[in-house]
Design an enzyme around this catalytic site. Structure first.
Site, PDB file in Angstrom:
ATOM      1  N   PRO A  13       0.830  -1.209   0.000  1.00  0.00           N
ATOM      2  CA  PRO A  13       0.000   0.000   0.000  1.00  0.00           C
ATOM      3  C   PRO A  13       0.864   1.257   0.000  1.00  0.00           C
ATOM      4  CG  PRO A  13      -0.799  -1.591   1.610  1.00  0.00           C
ATOM      5  CD  PRO A  13       0.515  -2.104   1.107  1.00  0.00           C
ATOM      6  N   GLU A  14       0.499   2.196  -0.867  1.00  0.00           N
ATOM      7  CA  GLU A  14       1.231   3.444  -0.957  1.00  0.00           C
ATOM      8  C   GLU A  14       0.392   4.549  -0.315  1.00  0.00           C
ATOM      9  OE1 GLU A  14       2.318   3.728  -5.098  1.00  0.00           O
ATOM     10  OE2 GLU A  14       3.375   1.816  -5.049  1.00  0.00           O
ATOM     11  N   HIS A  29      -4.727 -15.805   9.744  1.00  0.00           N
ATOM     12  CA  HIS A  29      -3.712 -14.752   9.589  1.00  0.00           C
ATOM     13  C   HIS A  29      -4.043 -13.486  10.390  1.00  0.00           C
ATOM     14  CE1 HIS A  29      -1.994 -17.272   6.528  1.00  0.00           C
ATOM     15  NE2 HIS A  29      -3.048 -17.167   5.759  1.00  0.00           N
ATOM     16  N   ARG A  48       1.320 -12.055   4.723  1.00  0.00           N
ATOM     17  CA  ARG A  48       2.769 -12.111   4.529  1.00  0.00           C
ATOM     18  C   ARG A  48       3.554 -11.900   5.821  1.00  0.00           C
ATOM     19  NH1 ARG A  48       3.922 -11.042  -0.939  1.00  0.00           N
ATOM     20  NH2 ARG A  48       6.111 -11.428  -0.406  1.00  0.00           N
ATOM     21  N   ARG A  91      20.680  17.045  -6.486  1.00  0.00           N
ATOM     22  CA  ARG A  91      20.890  15.608  -6.442  1.00  0.00           C
ATOM     23  C   ARG A  91      21.236  15.066  -7.825  1.00  0.00           C
ATOM     24  NH1 ARG A  91      22.246  13.977  -1.912  1.00  0.00           N
ATOM     25  NH2 ARG A  91      21.762  11.875  -2.661  1.00  0.00           N
TER      26      ARG A  91
END
Length: 287
Positions: A2-3, A93, A112, A155
């Site tokens: 998830p972002e 889970h 996971r 950068r």
């Protein structure tokens, strides 16, 4: 994983489901989820009697704001929260359960098992790992074009890996970097210091627009993401670049290229996002 848009959607959902619920006790069924404090019993005792006042977000992390403490939670690959009645069967889970005094439970499930939880005294979490080194929040008022320019202008790193680096900008993630770079017309291998002021401003605008649109759509359900009510996101139906290898660019019709950059699958249009050499000539990266 998830972002920012997915985590923001979960945050908003949890604020509808758990605000003002008082924690009676906590059951930790998979100890390695708990990263701080080291003692699992201490973790549970700290949270007993605490009330969830709000759920905030820092980058890809959720911050459960309690009376005396802050619970920091990272969902990692497949972590998810859900609210259940205490008499409902426990699903496989399920690793951490927050039992509320009203007979409901907030359950954390993680197939996971990569998710993490930290508890610190209130607001101390911002000064400790894992939050202390996080960069600019792209949906915050402080994320101005000028702040963004100062962060990246010197950068010599390629722009996509730089945008994925959470110490510079937080929460964007692979999907949304590809989308924002396409919207800004910038090749993912351009070095950040080569961007002009106009290009930097356009990229800033593209990042904000992409993330706001994704949040409005409830995020992207590319694999298994759902919010706290079991609903999937819909932004995957609006993707113009990510996951569209060899398909026609929606702007110019050129086949979309997929390559690997900094270990991440990267999608771009070689025409709409030209790679410019230091002399200003256009180059095309081979797939």
């Amino acid at each position: 994983m998830p972002e920012l848009p997915e985590v923001e959607t979960v945050r908003r959902t949890l604020n509808q489901l758990v605000i003002d619920k008082k924690i009676e006790r906590v059951s930790v069924l998979l100890p390695r989820i708990i990263q701080h404090p080291d003692d699992i019993q201490a973790f549970a005792v700290m949270l007993e009697g605490e009330t969830i006042r709000s759920v905030e977000r820092r980058g890809k992390f959720l911050r459960f704001m309690l009376d005396r403490y802050t619970l920091v939670s990272h969902l990692r690959m497949e972590g998810r929260y859900g609210v259940y009645r205490s008499d409902e069967p426990m699903e496989k889970h399920t690793h951490v359960v927050f039992h509320f005094t009203d007979g409901t439970e907030l359950r954390y499930k993680d197939v996971r098992q990569f998710g993490t939880m930290h508890v610190y005294p209130k607001d101390r979490d911002l000064l400790e790992a894992p939050l202390k080194k996080l960069g600019l929040e792209p949906l915050d008022e402080a994320f101005t074009p000028e702040a963004f320019r100062v962060k990246i202008e010197k950068r010599k790193t390629k722009i996509k890996p730089l945008l994925l680096n959470q110490e510079y900008i937080v929460g964007i993630g692979n999907i949304y970097v590809d989308e924002a770079l396409f919207l800004a017309g910038i090749h993912p291998e351009r070095e950040a210091h080569t961007l002009s002021a106009a290009e930097t401003a356009k990229l800033h605008e593209a990042i904000v627009e992409t993330l706001k649109d994704a949040v409005a759509a409830g995020g992207s359900s590319i694999k298994s993401y759902v919010n706290g009510q079991g609903e999937i996101g819909m932004f995957q139906h609006k993707l113009k670049m990510y996951g569209r290898k060899d398909e026609a660019c929606l702007t110019c019709g050129t086949a979309i290229v997929k390559t690997v950059l900094a270990g991440r699958g990267t999608h771009f249009c070689p025409v709409c996002q030209p790679l410019k050499s230091k002399r200003g000539k256009r180059e095309t990266l081979k797939s």
